[in-house]
Design a protein around this motif. Structure first.
Motif, PDB file in Angstrom:
ATOM      1  N   PHE A 259       0.837  -1.198   0.000  1.00 41.17           N
ATOM      2  CA  PHE A 259       0.000   0.000   0.000  1.00 41.17           C
ATOM      3  C   PHE A 259       0.874   1.250   0.000  1.00 41.17           C
ATOM      4  O   PHE A 259       1.667   1.474   0.922  1.00 41.17           O
ATOM      5  CB  PHE A 259      -0.936  -0.002   1.214  1.00 41.17           C
ATOM      6  CG  PHE A 259      -2.040  -1.009   1.100  1.00 41.17           C
ATOM      7  CD1 PHE A 259      -3.225  -0.693   0.439  1.00 41.17           C
ATOM      8  CD2 PHE A 259      -1.888  -2.287   1.618  1.00 41.17           C
ATOM      9  CE1 PHE A 259      -4.240  -1.625   0.310  1.00 41.17           C
ATOM     10  CE2 PHE A 259      -2.897  -3.226   1.495  1.00 41.17           C
ATOM     11  CZ  PHE A 259      -4.072  -2.892   0.838  1.00 41.17           C
ATOM     12  N   SER A 260       0.736   2.020  -1.061  1.00 37.78           N
ATOM     13  CA  SER A 260       1.479   3.269  -1.213  1.00 37.78           C
ATOM     14  C   SER A 260       0.482   4.404  -1.343  1.00 37.78           C
ATOM     15  O   SER A 260      -0.403   4.365  -2.210  1.00 37.78           O
ATOM     16  CB  SER A 260       2.363   3.196  -2.457  1.00 37.78           C
ATOM     17  OG  SER A 260       2.726   4.487  -2.902  1.00 37.78           O
ATOM     18  N   ALA A 261       0.623   5.399  -0.481  1.00 38.24           N
ATOM     19  CA  ALA A 261      -0.308   6.528  -0.523  1.00 38.24           C
ATOM     20  C   ALA A 261      -0.243   7.228  -1.870  1.00 38.24           C
ATOM     21  O   ALA A 261      -1.275   7.618  -2.440  1.00 38.24           O
ATOM     22  CB  ALA A 261       0.017   7.512   0.599  1.00 38.24           C
ATOM     23  N   ALA A 262       0.974   7.371  -2.417  1.00 36.25           N
ATOM     24  CA  ALA A 262       1.121   8.056  -3.709  1.00 36.25           C
ATOM     25  C   ALA A 262       0.391   7.295  -4.807  1.00 36.25           C
ATOM     26  O   ALA A 262      -0.281   7.894  -5.656  1.00 36.25           O
ATOM     27  CB  ALA A 262       2.596   8.186  -4.057  1.00 36.25           C
ATOM     28  N   LEU A 419      11.522  19.705  -6.011  1.00 35.62           N
ATOM     29  CA  LEU A 419      10.712  19.161  -4.913  1.00 35.62           C
ATOM     30  C   LEU A 419      11.475  18.115  -4.117  1.00 35.62           C
ATOM     31  O   LEU A 419      10.888  17.253  -3.475  1.00 35.62           O
ATOM     32  CB  LEU A 419       9.427  18.543  -5.485  1.00 35.62           C
ATOM     33  CG  LEU A 419       8.490  19.497  -6.222  1.00 35.62           C
ATOM     34  CD1 LEU A 419       7.338  18.731  -6.853  1.00 35.62           C
ATOM     35  CD2 LEU A 419       7.948  20.559  -5.271  1.00 35.62           C
ATOM     36  N   GLN A 420      12.798  18.178  -4.127  1.00 37.66           N
ATOM     37  CA  GLN A 420      13.595  17.135  -3.482  1.00 37.66           C
ATOM     38  C   GLN A 420      13.395  17.069  -1.969  1.00 37.66           C
ATOM     39  O   GLN A 420      13.658  16.025  -1.346  1.00 37.66           O
ATOM     40  CB  GLN A 420      15.080  17.352  -3.791  1.00 37.66           C
ATOM     41  CG  GLN A 420      15.647  18.666  -3.285  1.00 37.66           C
ATOM     42  CD  GLN A 420      17.129  18.797  -3.566  1.00 37.66           C
ATOM     43  OE1 GLN A 420      17.852  17.812  -3.532  1.00 37.66           O
ATOM     44  NE2 GLN A 420      17.582  20.008  -3.866  1.00 37.66           N
ATOM     45  N   HIS A 421      12.930  18.154  -1.355  1.00 37.87           N
ATOM     46  CA  HIS A 421      12.737  18.147   0.095  1.00 37.87           C
ATOM     47  C   HIS A 421      11.315  17.762   0.505  1.00 37.87           C
ATOM     48  O   HIS A 421      11.016  17.717   1.701  1.00 37.87           O
ATOM     49  CB  HIS A 421      13.083  19.528   0.671  1.00 37.87           C
ATOM     50  CG  HIS A 421      14.501  19.930   0.426  1.00 37.87           C
ATOM     51  ND1 HIS A 421      15.572  19.235   0.937  1.00 37.87           N
ATOM     52  CD2 HIS A 421      15.034  20.944  -0.318  1.00 37.87           C
ATOM     53  CE1 HIS A 421      16.704  19.811   0.552  1.00 37.87           C
ATOM     54  NE2 HIS A 421      16.405  20.850  -0.217  1.00 37.87           N
ATOM     55  N   MET A 422      10.470  17.473  -0.468  1.00 33.88           N
ATOM     56  CA  MET A 422       9.092  17.076  -0.165  1.00 33.88           C
ATOM     57  C   MET A 422       9.056  15.615   0.256  1.00 33.88           C
ATOM     58  O   MET A 422       9.922  14.815  -0.133  1.00 33.88           O
ATOM     59  CB  MET A 422       8.203  17.276  -1.397  1.00 33.88           C
ATOM     60  CG  MET A 422       8.074  18.711  -1.851  1.00 33.88           C
ATOM     61  SD  MET A 422       7.009  19.665  -0.755  1.00 33.88           S
ATOM     62  CE  MET A 422       5.404  19.063  -1.269  1.00 33.88           C
ATOM     63  N   PRO A 423       8.046  15.203   1.040  1.00 29.98           N
ATOM     64  CA  PRO A 423       7.879  13.778   1.355  1.00 29.98           C
ATOM     65  C   PRO A 423       7.692  12.979   0.065  1.00 29.98           C
ATOM     66  O   PRO A 423       7.210  13.517  -0.944  1.00 29.98           O
ATOM     67  CB  PRO A 423       6.601  13.749   2.207  1.00 29.98           C
ATOM     68  CG  PRO A 423       6.451  15.132   2.731  1.00 29.98           C
ATOM     69  CD  PRO A 423       7.048  16.041   1.696  1.00 29.98           C
ATOM     70  N   ASP A 424       8.053  11.702   0.089  1.00 30.17           N
ATOM     71  CA  ASP A 424       8.018  10.883  -1.123  1.00 30.17           C
ATOM     72  C   ASP A 424       6.663  10.889  -1.804  1.00 30.17           C
ATOM     73  O   ASP A 424       6.566  11.001  -3.027  1.00 30.17           O
ATOM     74  CB  ASP A 424       8.418   9.434  -0.796  1.00 30.17           C
ATOM     75  CG  ASP A 424       9.919   9.299  -0.582  1.00 30.17           C
ATOM     76  OD1 ASP A 424      10.641  10.259  -0.901  1.00 30.17           O
ATOM     77  OD2 ASP A 424      10.356   8.248  -0.085  1.00 30.17           O
ATOM     78  N   LEU A 429       3.540  12.503  -6.609  1.00 27.42           N
ATOM     79  CA  LEU A 429       2.295  13.026  -7.174  1.00 27.42           C
ATOM     80  C   LEU A 429       2.514  14.351  -7.897  1.00 27.42           C
ATOM     81  O   LEU A 429       1.964  14.582  -8.977  1.00 27.42           O
ATOM     82  CB  LEU A 429       1.253  13.208  -6.068  1.00 27.42           C
ATOM     83  CG  LEU A 429       0.733  11.925  -5.415  1.00 27.42           C
ATOM     84  CD1 LEU A 429      -0.172  12.258  -4.241  1.00 27.42           C
ATOM     85  CD2 LEU A 429      -0.026  11.072  -6.432  1.00 27.42           C
ATOM     86  N   LEU A 430       3.338  15.213  -7.322  1.00 29.13           N
ATOM     87  CA  LEU A 430       3.522  16.540  -7.896  1.00 29.13           C
ATOM     88  C   LEU A 430       4.412  16.516  -9.130  1.00 29.13           C
ATOM     89  O   LEU A 430       4.182  17.266 -10.085  1.00 29.13           O
ATOM     90  CB  LEU A 430       4.100  17.488  -6.841  1.00 29.13           C
ATOM     91  CG  LEU A 430       3.160  17.849  -5.686  1.00 29.13           C
ATOM     92  CD1 LEU A 430       3.896  18.644  -4.616  1.00 29.13           C
ATOM     93  CD2 LEU A 430       1.958  18.632  -6.193  1.00 29.13           C
ATOM     94  N   THR A 431       5.447  15.661  -9.136  1.00 30.86           N
ATOM     95  CA  THR A 431       6.348  15.653 -10.282  1.00 30.86           C
ATOM     96  C   THR A 431       5.735  14.970 -11.498  1.00 30.86           C
ATOM     97  O   THR A 431       6.296  15.033 -12.590  1.00 30.86           O
ATOM     98  CB  THR A 431       7.686  14.956  -9.950  1.00 30.86           C
ATOM     99  OG1 THR A 431       7.426  13.639  -9.437  1.00 30.86           O
ATOM    100  CG2 THR A 431       8.469  15.756  -8.942  1.00 30.86           C
ATOM    101  N   SER A 432       4.566  14.335 -11.321  1.00 32.23           N
ATOM    102  CA  SER A 432       3.865  13.825 -12.499  1.00 32.23           C
ATOM    103  C   SER A 432       3.456  14.990 -13.391  1.00 32.23           C
ATOM    104  O   SER A 432       3.286  14.833 -14.600  1.00 32.23           O
ATOM    105  CB  SER A 432       2.611  13.037 -12.081  1.00 32.23           C
ATOM    106  OG  SER A 432       1.601  13.919 -11.592  1.00 32.23           O
ATOM    107  N   GLY A 433       3.300  16.180 -12.787  1.00 34.77           N
ATOM    108  CA  GLY A 433       2.871  17.354 -13.537  1.00 34.77           C
ATOM    109  C   GLY A 433       1.391  17.348 -13.834  1.00 34.77           C
ATOM    110  O   GLY A 433       0.723  18.383 -13.817  1.00 34.77           O
ATOM    111  N   LEU A 434       0.876  16.167 -14.077  1.00 34.00           N
ATOM    112  CA  LEU A 434      -0.510  16.016 -14.486  1.00 34.00           C
ATOM    113  C   LEU A 434      -1.477  16.359 -13.359  1.00 34.00           C
ATOM    114  O   LEU A 434      -2.424  17.132 -13.543  1.00 34.00           O
ATOM    115  CB  LEU A 434      -0.718  14.569 -14.945  1.00 34.00           C
ATOM    116  CG  LEU A 434      -2.065  14.190 -15.531  1.00 34.00           C
ATOM    117  CD1 LEU A 434      -2.344  15.020 -16.768  1.00 34.00           C
ATOM    118  CD2 LEU A 434      -2.069  12.710 -15.889  1.00 34.00           C
TER     119      LEU A 434
END
Length: 478
Positions: A259-262, A419-424, A429-434
């Motif tokens: 189970f992965s939240a992302a 976003l390297q300092h953001m939680p995994d 989710l954010l680097t998907s851009g979508l």
């Protein structure tokens, strides 16, 4: 133009009509040919991102065969849910299901560099996302207002923009070849260009199935070119064929559960977009094939089938399924509305999915050849998004919403290190851009009801304010 030798005009418009079997089967296989390449491509791209795809020399490379096999098998099963139905699940329309490109920008960061170990979280997310997608069937009519052409067009455009880089990398030789002298060689590019030229030639200068199957035929010509130039040898092809089993059943939870939240958040959020896409396809089928609007029952049943088909696929290691738009166009072209024709195609897909030798041949396609087809396909995704955006009334309010959403979404995609300092979870989710682009567009569209004056945007548009009104009647919004 409809072939009246198959049935009367009234019969051809009837989803429940069954043409003679000797005509229904070839028509069904036509549907499979039209979507075949698009259906197996996501498996190849995910395997490549994970690190066991083409050219990786990974000991897990044979796993790609299983992913290709499952893509075919569960596209067929999901299509049967649409055509035959199971209670309220299914539209009872000639809807062809296949592996969705829409989820690729979510799946690629989830598995990037993790090998087979990254698949457990991915497929668990597919299962949960599929269940959520099915539940959307009960409210799909109520949420469509939040996804106007401005949002859906932006999302589809972003999907294409996220993937065009993959096509160029494949055409140049694939990610494993980056940094080597072979990467970007003239031979690599020549194979990709052969596919592109043949595809464009067939698409624009032929009609019927030659035009509809242009990408598939382009890949076949590229495959022959690779054999002729030595990029691929007959020994490799025969070896892959001989090592593959004649028959194999899917394995439940082959890659485990994680189970992965992302993964769960990403698949659930993308389900909204996929559900709205299916609504559009259902409407396209009924308008193009029967000359009528789709009923609420058909729309709900199609959405249920999307979700159930995706959830079941995830149990066995297959990717999210959705309705395929190219097959909507094929129905309009043939004029045959029979769902039983598509059922024949679904059975053909299932048979292919149970015979690993089919996937074994697909696995031998050189990545440079596939790159030519992918460049065309993903470019068409961008073009489809732009086409949707042409329906937008480009007043200054909508320009600002589009500008902010695209800038942040595409910017995060191009510069993930920001976003390297953001939680995994948040970073994936954010680097998907979508997802950030879609969420920003949805929220701004709901909370910014007021039009802007011309002066409000001139200072940031460099004089290029634009005056497009989409396809709507011209009004002066200034």
């Amino acid at each position: 133009m409809a072939d009246t030798s198959i049935g009367t005009p009234a019969q051809l418009r009837d989803p429940n009509y069954t043409p003679p079997l000797h005509k229904a089967v070839p028509l069904g296989i036509q549907h499979v040919l039209a979507m075949f390449v698009s259906n197996v491509t996501p498996a190849i791209i995910v395997a490549g991102a994970a690190g066991f795809g083409f050219g990786s020399n990974s000991p897990d490379f044979p796993e790609l065969l299983y992913l290709i096999q499952m893509s075919m098998l569960f596209a067929g099963i999901a299509t049967l849910l649409q055509t035959i139905t199971l209670g309220p699940v299914g539209s009872a329309l000639p809807i062809v299901q296949g592996t969705s490109f829409a989820f690729l920008p979510i799946m690629i960061p989830l598995v990037a560099g993790k090998g087979v170990d990254g698949l457990a979280a991915l497929f668990t997310g597919v299962i949960v996302g599929g269940i959520f997608h099915g539940l959307l069937g009960t409210v799909i009519g109520k949420i469509r207002f939040a996804l106007p052409p401005l949002v859906t067009g932006l999302v589809v455009t972003m999907i294409g923009l996220a993937l065009v880089k993959v096509g160029i990398q494949y055409a140049a030789g694939g990610v494993p070849a980056i940094g080597t002298p072979e990467y970007g060689s003239l031979l690599n590019w020549s194979a990709a260009l052969v596919v592109i030229i043949v595809t464009l030639g067939l698409k624009f200068f032929t009609k019927g199935m030659l035009s509809v199957s242009a990408v598939l035929l382009g890949l076949i010509v590229g495959y022959v070119y690779a054999l002729m130039t030595g990029m691929l040898t007959f020994e490799v092809v025969s070896g892959s064929w001989e090592r593959a089993a004649v028959f194999a059943l899917p394995q439940p939870f082959k890659y485990g559960v994680e189970f992965s939240a992302a993964a769960i958040i990403g698949f659930c959020l993308m389900s909204f977009v996929s559900a709205v896409e299916t609504v559009g396809d259902v409407s396209g089928v009924t308008k193009g094939g029967a000359g009528r609007e789709a009923t609420e029952q058909e729309i709900e049943g199609a959405t249920y089938a999307d979700g159930v088909g995706t959830a079941v696929a995830g149990f066995f290691g297959a990717f999210p399924n959705t309705s395929f738009s190219q097959n909507v166009g094929l129905i309009a072209m043939t004029g045959v509305m029979s769902r039983h024709v598509v059922t024949c195609g679904a059975i053909f897909l299932i048979i292919c999915g149970l015979i690993p030798k089919v996937g074994a041949v697909i696995r031998t396609v050189p990545i440079e050849v596939l790159g030519g087809g992918v460049i065309v396909m993903f470019g068409m995704v961008v073009a489809a998004g732009v086409s949707m955006l042409s329906d937008v009334d480009w007043n200054r309010r909508n320009m600002v919403i589009f500008a902010i959403s695209l800038s942040i979404g595409l910017g995060l995609q191009l510069e993930p290190g920001a976003l390297q300092h953001m939680p995994d979870t948040a970073r994936i989710l954010l680097t998907s851009g979508l997802l950030p682009a879609a969420l920003i567009a949805i929220v701004l569209n709901l909370v910014l009801p007021q039009e802007l004056s011309g002066e409000a945007t001139e200072e940031v548009s460099g004089g290029m304010s634009g005056h497009g009104k989409g396809s709507l009647p011209h009004e002066d919004h200034a």
